[in-house]
Every structure is written in structure tokens, then in C-alpha cells.
Design a protein around this motif. Structure first.
Motif, PDB file in Angstrom:
ATOM      1  N   ARG A   3       0.845  -1.182   0.000  1.00 16.52           N
ATOM      2  CA  ARG A   3       0.000   0.000   0.000  1.00 16.52           C
ATOM      3  C   ARG A   3       0.887   1.241   0.000  1.00 16.52           C
ATOM      4  O   ARG A   3       1.905   1.272   0.672  1.00 16.52           O
ATOM      5  N   LEU A   4       0.478   2.251  -0.741  1.00 12.00           N
ATOM      6  CA  LEU A   4       1.232   3.491  -0.831  1.00 12.00           C
ATOM      7  C   LEU A   4       0.297   4.657  -0.545  1.00 12.00           C
ATOM      8  O   LEU A   4      -0.681   4.876  -1.263  1.00 12.00           O
ATOM      9  N   THR A  27       0.137  -1.686  -7.095  1.00 18.16           N
ATOM     10  CA  THR A  27       0.222  -1.195  -5.721  1.00 18.16           C
ATOM     11  C   THR A  27      -1.106  -0.530  -5.369  1.00 18.16           C
ATOM     12  O   THR A  27      -1.714   0.134  -6.214  1.00 18.16           O
ATOM     13  N   ASP A  28      -1.555  -0.720  -4.146  1.00 21.56           N
ATOM     14  CA  ASP A  28      -2.765  -0.038  -3.677  1.00 21.56           C
ATOM     15  C   ASP A  28      -2.395   1.398  -3.334  1.00 21.56           C
ATOM     16  O   ASP A  28      -1.864   1.672  -2.256  1.00 21.56           O
ATOM     17  N   VAL A  29      -2.628   2.315  -4.266  1.00 19.36           N
ATOM     18  CA  VAL A  29      -2.232   3.712  -4.110  1.00 19.36           C
ATOM     19  C   VAL A  29      -3.413   4.524  -3.582  1.00 19.36           C
ATOM     20  O   VAL A  29      -4.472   4.578  -4.211  1.00 19.36           O
ATOM     21  N   VAL A  30      -3.224   5.152  -2.429  1.00 21.18           N
ATOM     22  CA  VAL A  30      -4.242   6.005  -1.823  1.00 21.18           C
ATOM     23  C   VAL A  30      -3.757   7.450  -1.921  1.00 21.18           C
ATOM     24  O   VAL A  30      -2.663   7.778  -1.466  1.00 21.18           O
ATOM     25  N   ASP A  61      -5.970   7.947  11.490  1.00 17.13           N
ATOM     26  CA  ASP A  61      -6.761   7.044  10.652  1.00 17.13           C
ATOM     27  C   ASP A  61      -7.809   7.791   9.840  1.00 17.13           C
ATOM     28  O   ASP A  61      -8.970   7.376   9.753  1.00 17.13           O
ATOM     29  N   ALA A  62      -7.378   8.905   9.234  1.00 15.21           N
ATOM     30  CA  ALA A  62      -8.274   9.658   8.366  1.00 15.21           C
ATOM     31  C   ALA A  62      -8.769   8.808   7.202  1.00 15.21           C
ATOM     32  O   ALA A  62      -9.887   8.978   6.730  1.00 15.21           O
ATOM     33  N   VAL A  63      -7.920   7.909   6.722  1.00 17.00           N
ATOM     34  CA  VAL A  63      -8.333   6.916   5.735  1.00 17.00           C
ATOM     35  C   VAL A  63      -8.549   5.620   6.510  1.00 17.00           C
ATOM     36  O   VAL A  63      -7.585   4.968   6.910  1.00 17.00           O
ATOM     37  N   PRO A  64      -9.783   5.236   6.797  1.00 16.46           N
ATOM     38  CA  PRO A  64     -10.058   4.121   7.717  1.00 16.46           C
ATOM     39  C   PRO A  64      -9.261   2.860   7.379  1.00 16.46           C
ATOM     40  O   PRO A  64      -9.262   2.384   6.244  1.00 16.46           O
ATOM     41  N   GLY A  65      -8.556   2.369   8.394  1.00 14.80           N
ATOM     42  CA  GLY A  65      -7.807   1.133   8.249  1.00 14.80           C
ATOM     43  C   GLY A  65      -6.437   1.283   7.628  1.00 14.80           C
ATOM     44  O   GLY A  65      -5.642   0.345   7.682  1.00 14.80           O
ATOM     45  N   GLY A  73      -0.836  -5.503   4.869  1.00 21.35           N
ATOM     46  CA  GLY A  73       0.360  -5.418   4.045  1.00 21.35           C
ATOM     47  C   GLY A  73       1.156  -4.168   4.390  1.00 21.35           C
ATOM     48  O   GLY A  73       0.656  -3.248   5.031  1.00 21.35           O
ATOM     49  N   PRO A  74       2.418  -4.131   3.975  1.00 20.61           N
ATOM     50  CA  PRO A  74       3.266  -2.987   4.320  1.00 20.61           C
ATOM     51  C   PRO A  74       2.714  -1.680   3.772  1.00 20.61           C
ATOM     52  O   PRO A  74       2.171  -1.638   2.663  1.00 20.61           O
ATOM     53  N   LEU A  75       2.842  -0.636   4.550  1.00 17.48           N
ATOM     54  CA  LEU A  75       2.368   0.690   4.163  1.00 17.48           C
ATOM     55  C   LEU A  75       3.572   1.583   3.887  1.00 17.48           C
ATOM     56  O   LEU A  75       4.410   1.804   4.772  1.00 17.48           O
ATOM     57  N   HIS A  76       3.660   2.077   2.671  1.00 17.62           N
ATOM     58  CA  HIS A  76       4.721   2.994   2.282  1.00 17.62           C
ATOM     59  C   HIS A  76       4.151   4.404   2.250  1.00 17.62           C
ATOM     60  O   HIS A  76       3.008   4.617   1.821  1.00 17.62           O
ATOM     61  N   LEU A  77       4.935   5.363   2.678  1.00 16.59           N
ATOM     62  CA  LEU A  77       4.504   6.759   2.765  1.00 16.59           C
ATOM     63  C   LEU A  77       5.281   7.593   1.755  1.00 16.59           C
ATOM     64  O   LEU A  77       6.506   7.482   1.663  1.00 16.59           O
ATOM     65  N   ALA A  78       4.571   8.409   0.992  1.00 17.05           N
ATOM     66  CA  ALA A  78       5.222   9.253  -0.008  1.00 17.05           C
ATOM     67  C   ALA A  78       4.556  10.615  -0.033  1.00 17.05           C
ATOM     68  O   ALA A  78       3.367  10.762   0.258  1.00 17.05           O
ATOM     69  N   GLY A  79       5.321  11.620  -0.407  1.00 13.29           N
ATOM     70  CA  GLY A  79       4.767  12.954  -0.536  1.00 13.29           C
ATOM     71  C   GLY A  79       5.652  13.815  -1.409  1.00 13.29           C
ATOM     72  O   GLY A  79       6.868  13.606  -1.486  1.00 13.29           O
ATOM     73  N   ALA A  80       5.029  14.786  -2.078  1.00 11.35           N
ATOM     74  CA  ALA A  80       5.753  15.695  -2.968  1.00 11.35           C
ATOM     75  C   ALA A  80       5.515  17.122  -2.529  1.00 11.35           C
ATOM     76  O   ALA A  80       4.373  17.501  -2.229  1.00 11.35           O
ATOM     77  N   GLY A  81       6.580  17.920  -2.508  1.00 10.45           N
ATOM     78  CA  GLY A  81       6.443  19.325  -2.167  1.00 10.45           C
ATOM     79  C   GLY A  81       5.796  19.519  -0.813  1.00 10.45           C
ATOM     80  O   GLY A  81       6.308  19.079   0.218  1.00 10.45           O
ATOM     81  N   PHE A  82       4.637  20.159  -0.789  1.00 11.08           N
ATOM     82  CA  PHE A  82       3.883  20.371   0.443  1.00 11.08           C
ATOM     83  C   PHE A  82       3.499  19.031   1.067  1.00 11.08           C
ATOM     84  O   PHE A  82       3.565  18.847   2.286  1.00 11.08           O
ATOM     85  N   GLY A  83       3.107  18.074   0.229  1.00  9.78           N
ATOM     86  CA  GLY A  83       2.790  16.738   0.728  1.00  9.78           C
ATOM     87  C   GLY A  83       4.003  16.042   1.309  1.00  9.78           C
ATOM     88  O   GLY A  83       3.885  15.236   2.239  1.00  9.78           O
ATOM     89  N   GLY A  84       5.189  16.324   0.765  1.00  8.98           N
ATOM     90  CA  GLY A  84       6.410  15.783   1.332  1.00  8.98           C
ATOM     91  C   GLY A  84       6.671  16.313   2.728  1.00  8.98           C
ATOM     92  O   GLY A  84       7.166  15.589   3.606  1.00  8.98           O
ATOM     93  N   TRP A  85       6.336  17.571   2.941  1.00 12.19           N
ATOM     94  CA  TRP A  85       6.449  18.152   4.282  1.00 12.19           C
ATOM     95  C   TRP A  85       5.520  17.423   5.254  1.00 12.19           C
ATOM     96  O   TRP A  85       5.936  17.026   6.353  1.00 12.19           O
TER      97      TRP A  85
END
Length: 252
Positions: A3-4, A27-30, A61-65, A73-85
Motif C-alpha cells: 500500500r502506498l 500497488t494499492d495507491v491512496v 486514521d483519516a483513511v479508515p484502516g 500489508g506494508p504501508l509505504h509513505l510518499a509525498g511531494a512538495g507540500f505533501g512531502g512536508w
């Protein structure tokens, strides 16, 4: 399936745009919309005044579960620019929740002196200037929406863009585009980390992203050629290749 959780930059259209469509193939991209930027909790978020509030929102848990179900499954965290912050603020608070961290030209950490500027002043730039500084090929600009840009949109879409900028100002105006407390906690982010930056990014210089990677314990920096501030929009195939290779090398 991995999951990403991908946190968008400001001015980027919602949803799986650019390279996120390619990543979603296996990949389960949220890709959530940030509170204040057109969500059901905008009224509540009107009381928030920091990126730390957004980080806490997602960790609650703003996105339930998504963060509460370790069996999914493993949860990967990603962000760009403001989202990266936002992603960095989440990672220093709960590194145990994430299998890895992917940052693309993130705001959030000031590395220069108090009188030096780390980031372009996106609050004052005209849309054409944002495109000129943020894209290696301004003619290829896509998937961005700013007040008055692109031309020909409905009034409601421009109203949304103005509201998004107002939310950005509330979260990030002072101190400008950074949290002075964040740098001191970067050492706790011990998950495998990939920091990406477009070689021709003039909104967040790639040298800033490279230096930030050097402050993270397990980080690798990669410069994306022929790309500006939005490599996942401008070079989606290359961005997908780099991220997919990184994710395959991460052990849950």
C-alpha cells in the motif's frame, strides 16, 4: 499487495495523476485530498494552522484502516512538495507505521540561515512564473490548477483554487514553508528513504533535497534529469521506474 499513501503537492489536481496511475497497476495507491483543500472536514480544518495538524489528521486514521491495520500489508509513505512536508511530519511522529518513505522535493525543513531563502515564494508568484520555475519544459505543464490557471475553466474551479491557496497560507505562511522544530527530529526517521528531485527544479533547488537526504539516517538521493519540481507529472515513466525499483528493494 503493498500500500502506498501518496500526499500531493499544492496546485496538483486530486487523484492518481501522472506516475501514480502507473504505480496503481500493482500497488494499492491512496491519494487523499488534504483537509482545507476541498474535503468533507474542511470546516473542522478551518481551525487548524500548521502542517503538524495535517500530519496528526492522517495518523489518526483519516483513511479508515490505512494506518491501523497491520495485516493489510506494508504501508509505504510518499509525498511531494507540500505533501512531502506532511509526510516528514508523520514520519518523525510514527516511523514504526511505515515500511518506507519517499520524498519528492519536499518543503518543511529550512537548511540555510535566517536571512537566506530555501524555497521560491510560491505564494507571490504568478501561475506562469510557477510553471516557468517548476517545469523543465513549461510547454508540457499539465495536471496543475492555480488561481486563473489554466484559462477557460469554470468559475467554481477558480474559486476552489483560491480557497486552496488560502488554506496553504494558513498552514505554511509563518514560518514560511517550514517547521523550525522538524530538523531536530529527522534522526528518528530510520525507515528506508528515497529522496527525489528534478534536476531543473527552481522552486525547491535539488541541492536542498540532496542536503536533506544527508540528514536522514537511511536515505538515498536521486536527481531526475529533464524534470522540474513535479517529476511524477513531467517524467512519469522515469519516476515510476525509480519508485518501483526502490519499493521492490524494501523488506517489510
Amino acid at each position: 499487495m503493498s500500500r502506498l499513501l501518496f500526499l500531493h503537492d499544492v496546485d496538483v489536481l486530486p487523484g492518481p495523476v501522472g506516475a501514480l496511475r502507473l504505480l496503481a497497476e500493482d500497488t494499492d495507491v491512496v491519494v487523499p485530498r488534504h483537509p482545507g483543500f476541498g474535503t468533507p472536514v474542511d470546516d473542522v480544518a478551518g481551525q487548524w494552522d500548521s502542517v503538524a495538524d495535517l500530519a496528526q489528521h492522517y495518523l489518526s486514521d483519516a483513511v479508515p484502516g490505512l494506518v491501523s491495520d497491520p495485516t493489510a500489508g506494508p504501508l509505504h509513505l510518499a509525498g511531494a512538495g507540500f505533501g512531502g512536508w506532511i509526510a516528514l511530519e508523520m514520519a518523525v511522529r510514527a516511523p514504526h507505521l511505515f515500511a518506507s518513505l519517499i520524498l519528492t522535493s519536499p518543503y518543511g525543513v529550512k537548511l540555510s540561515g535566517p536571512r537566506e531563502r530555501d524555497f521560491a515564494d510560491i505564494m507571490l508568484l504568478d501561475p506562469d512564473e510557477v510553471v516557468e520555475l517548476g517545469w523543465a519544459d513549461p510547454a508540457a505543464c499539465q495536471d496543475l490548477r492555480m488561481p486563473g490557471f489554466p484559462t477557460g475553466l469554470a468559475d467554481s474551479e477558480y474559486a476552489r483554487a483560491f480557497a486552496d491557496r488560502a488554506a496553504l497560507a494558513r498552514y505554511a505562511w509563518k514560518p514560511f514553508l517550514h517547521d523550525p522544530r522538524l530538523r531536530r527530529w529527522l534522526h528518528v526517521v530510520t525507515v528506508p528513504t528515497l529522496v527525489l528531485a528534478g534536476a531543473r527544479d527552481r522552486l525547491v533547488p535539488p541541492t536542498h533535497s540532496a542536503e536533506l537526504a544527508g540528514l536522514l539516517p537511511v536515505a538515498r538521493f536521486v536527481e531526475v534529469p529533464d524534470a522540474g519540481h513535479y517529476p511524477y507529472l513531467e517524467r512519469p515513466d522515469e519516476f515510476h521506474r525509480l519508485v518501483r525499483s526502490f519499493l521492490r528493494g524494501v523488506r517489510p
